[in-house]
Design a protein around this motif. Structure first.
Motif, PDB file in Angstrom:
ATOM      1  N   LEU A 150       0.823  -1.222   0.000  1.00 24.10           N
ATOM      2  CA  LEU A 150       0.000   0.000   0.000  1.00 24.10           C
ATOM      3  C   LEU A 150       0.857   1.272   0.000  1.00 24.10           C
ATOM      4  O   LEU A 150       0.383   2.341  -0.391  1.00 24.10           O
ATOM      5  N   ILE A 207      -9.627  -9.543  -5.846  1.00 25.46           N
ATOM      6  CA  ILE A 207      -8.330  -9.488  -5.173  1.00 25.46           C
ATOM      7  C   ILE A 207      -8.385  -8.250  -4.284  1.00 25.46           C
ATOM      8  O   ILE A 207      -8.810  -7.178  -4.737  1.00 25.46           O
ATOM      9  N   VAL A 226      -6.132  -5.906  -1.361  1.00 26.37           N
ATOM     10  CA  VAL A 226      -4.877  -5.655  -0.645  1.00 26.37           C
ATOM     11  C   VAL A 226      -5.180  -4.792   0.566  1.00 26.37           C
ATOM     12  O   VAL A 226      -5.815  -3.737   0.431  1.00 26.37           O
ATOM     13  N   HIS A 231      -0.025  -0.142  -8.100  1.00 24.00           N
ATOM     14  CA  HIS A 231       1.328   0.094  -7.581  1.00 24.00           C
ATOM     15  C   HIS A 231       1.787   1.522  -7.882  1.00 24.00           C
ATOM     16  O   HIS A 231       2.341   2.219  -7.016  1.00 24.00           O
ATOM     17  N   ALA A 263      -0.172   3.980  -5.692  1.00 23.49           N
ATOM     18  CA  ALA A 263       0.240   3.829  -4.283  1.00 23.49           C
ATOM     19  C   ALA A 263       1.452   4.721  -3.993  1.00 23.49           C
ATOM     20  O   ALA A 263       1.490   5.435  -2.985  1.00 23.49           O
ATOM     21  N   GLY A 264       2.428   4.695  -4.887  1.00 27.53           N
ATOM     22  CA  GLY A 264       3.621   5.528  -4.688  1.00 27.53           C
ATOM     23  C   GLY A 264       3.300   7.012  -4.748  1.00 27.53           C
ATOM     24  O   GLY A 264       3.819   7.808  -3.952  1.00 27.53           O
ATOM     25  N   ALA A 324       1.475   8.116  -1.510  1.00 26.71           N
ATOM     26  CA  ALA A 324       2.402   8.234  -0.380  1.00 26.71           C
ATOM     27  C   ALA A 324       3.105   9.595  -0.420  1.00 26.71           C
ATOM     28  O   ALA A 324       3.226  10.273   0.602  1.00 26.71           O
ATOM     29  N   LEU A 328      -3.178   5.370   1.671  1.00 26.73           N
ATOM     30  CA  LEU A 328      -3.879   4.321   0.929  1.00 26.73           C
ATOM     31  C   LEU A 328      -4.183   3.167   1.870  1.00 26.73           C
ATOM     32  O   LEU A 328      -3.277   2.575   2.455  1.00 26.73           O
ATOM     33  N   ARG A 329      -5.456   2.835   2.016  1.00 23.84           N
ATOM     34  CA  ARG A 329      -5.863   1.794   2.951  1.00 23.84           C
ATOM     35  C   ARG A 329      -6.241   0.483   2.265  1.00 23.84           C
ATOM     36  O   ARG A 329      -6.255  -0.555   2.894  1.00 23.84           O
ATOM     37  N   GLN A 330      -6.620   0.545   0.995  1.00 23.52           N
ATOM     38  CA  GLN A 330      -7.048  -0.691   0.332  1.00 23.52           C
ATOM     39  C   GLN A 330      -6.920  -0.564  -1.180  1.00 23.52           C
ATOM     40  O   GLN A 330      -7.163   0.496  -1.746  1.00 23.52           O
ATOM     41  N   ILE A 331      -6.525  -1.668  -1.817  1.00 25.93           N
ATOM     42  CA  ILE A 331      -6.628  -1.808  -3.273  1.00 25.93           C
ATOM     43  C   ILE A 331      -7.566  -2.995  -3.506  1.00 25.93           C
ATOM     44  O   ILE A 331      -7.403  -4.039  -2.871  1.00 25.93           O
ATOM     45  N   ARG A 332      -8.541  -2.818  -4.376  1.00 24.17           N
ATOM     46  CA  ARG A 332      -9.468  -3.911  -4.655  1.00 24.17           C
ATOM     47  C   ARG A 332      -9.575  -4.095  -6.165  1.00 24.17           C
ATOM     48  O   ARG A 332      -9.675  -3.121  -6.900  1.00 24.17           O
TER      49      ARG A 332
END
Lengths: 242, 242
Positions: free
Chosen positions: A16, A42, A44, B26, B29-30, B33, B39-43
């Protein structure tokens, strides 16, 4: 009979925060397709106990199988086993069979069996161990949830020992046609074809090559005869495709 | 004030079937940040209307921002805009501003503005357009949901135009130390250090190099002075690290 369904839960702050590009989900997606298990989601999440418990309950409760990746190592941020135990209402503690596997592994390599390593023998009551041929520390299956390591080669080895034991369905197969036309130019004909084959899934994926627009047209399904029939129609629509 | 939170929703059968290895999650996410958005979740979900509606409602309702990737092209399997509209209770139809952008783009390139391309001007009422400098077809923001294309270079261009407009927080920073010891050998000292710095997040990531075990120890947080202090302690614990 419809294929069984599955979800994958990937656990780790490193994904994350953008540090690590996750690959276990992609790997397992391909294996599940071959096994005839329909992957529906899926997800994460980070290294947070309450979040993992909630995600395990949600995903295990709504799919035939849940596969998890990550968080079963020896350090303080490895909290998956405890969270899965709580999600299933199971007690957790050091299990003798897991401890024996680890003890033999470390003894054979002259490594100290310290307290951190003993953490990896913490297994929920009622779970079955998943073999780890790489570094011994086992994963486990409890209910319909299969808990595996995040390190890719260990994850893949655990998948190889879990998957053959599950009842799969009809493998997902696909064929594709590559046409050098923009997606919007093929959309109409492709959409009508898709509507004629509601039992198949058809997707289009645009690309640019040497400045020219192209599209990959993919037909997926579990009945090879139906895929062949739709593919013949598709090739007739786009005879220049390959 | 705590940083704002976010989730990412990736939409597409091609990812769940293992055909495509997803990279937009991905990448974003970077970027999040750096922007100070947690970021708490990727679905990842498939091309199914009801599933997308439910996921958008769930994730937009529980995070400050939701970013979506995929499903806004010209073909029958591009159903994201309609699903997001339904999730927000908004009507959807061809919007004149989006149509004008597309018309100008295709006219300038001698491309036909056909019905498939017109689909990409379907935008929910009340949404703001997100510019697409690559191929014109816009994304959009509605409420706290930012809807972007799945094609990686278009996704990245859209992120670049959306992200600076959002109120971020303190960027997530990290430092890491690489030690040539097995994870279990550093676990005890590293765990105690992590417990002393509850405001920081510490993670350990094992690797094998030339047959030897090593571990990357990562310290993350938003306060550089605290990270420096913890890092100094870590380096004192493992003076051989680098």
């Amino acid at each position: 009979m419809p294929n069984p369904t599955a979800a994958i839960l990937i656990i780790g702050d490193e994904i994350l925060t953008g540090r690590t590009r996750e690959g276990n989900g992609h790997y397992l997606a391909g294996e599940l397709a071959k096994a005839g298990i329909d992957l529906r989601q899926i997800r994460v999440v980070g290294d947070d106990h309450a979040t993992i418990v909630a995600a395990v309950r949600d995903l295990a409760g709504t799919h035939d199988h849940l596969f998890t990746s990550g968080g079963i190592g020896p350090t303080h941020d490895d909290i998956t086993a405890d969270a899965v135990a709580e999600a299933f209402g199971a007690r957790i503690g050091v299990r003798e069979d897991a401890r024996a596997i680890l003890a033999a592994h470390y003894a054979g390599r002259g490594l100290e069996f310290n307290e951190a390593r003993l953490r990896m023998a913490r297994i929920p009551e009622g779970a079955c161990l998943i073999e780890n041929p790489v570094s011994a520390a086992p994963g486990f299956s409890i209910g319909n949830c299969h808990v595996m390591a995040g390190v890719p080669n260990i994850f893949q080895a655990m998948v190889a020992s879990v998957l053959p034991a599950l009842t799969g369905g009809r493998p997902l197969m696909s064929q594709s046609l590559r046409v050098m036309q923009a997606e919007a130019s093929v959309a109409d004909a492709f959409g009508h074809l898709a509507a004629e084959y509601p039992d198949l899934s058809m997707g289009s994926y645009p690309f640019v090559k040497d400045g020219a627009f192209g599209t990959n047209l993919v037909i997926r399904g579990t009945d090879p005869a139906r895929i062949d029939a739709a593919m013949a129609r598709l090739c007739a629509l786009f005879p220049e495709g390959e």
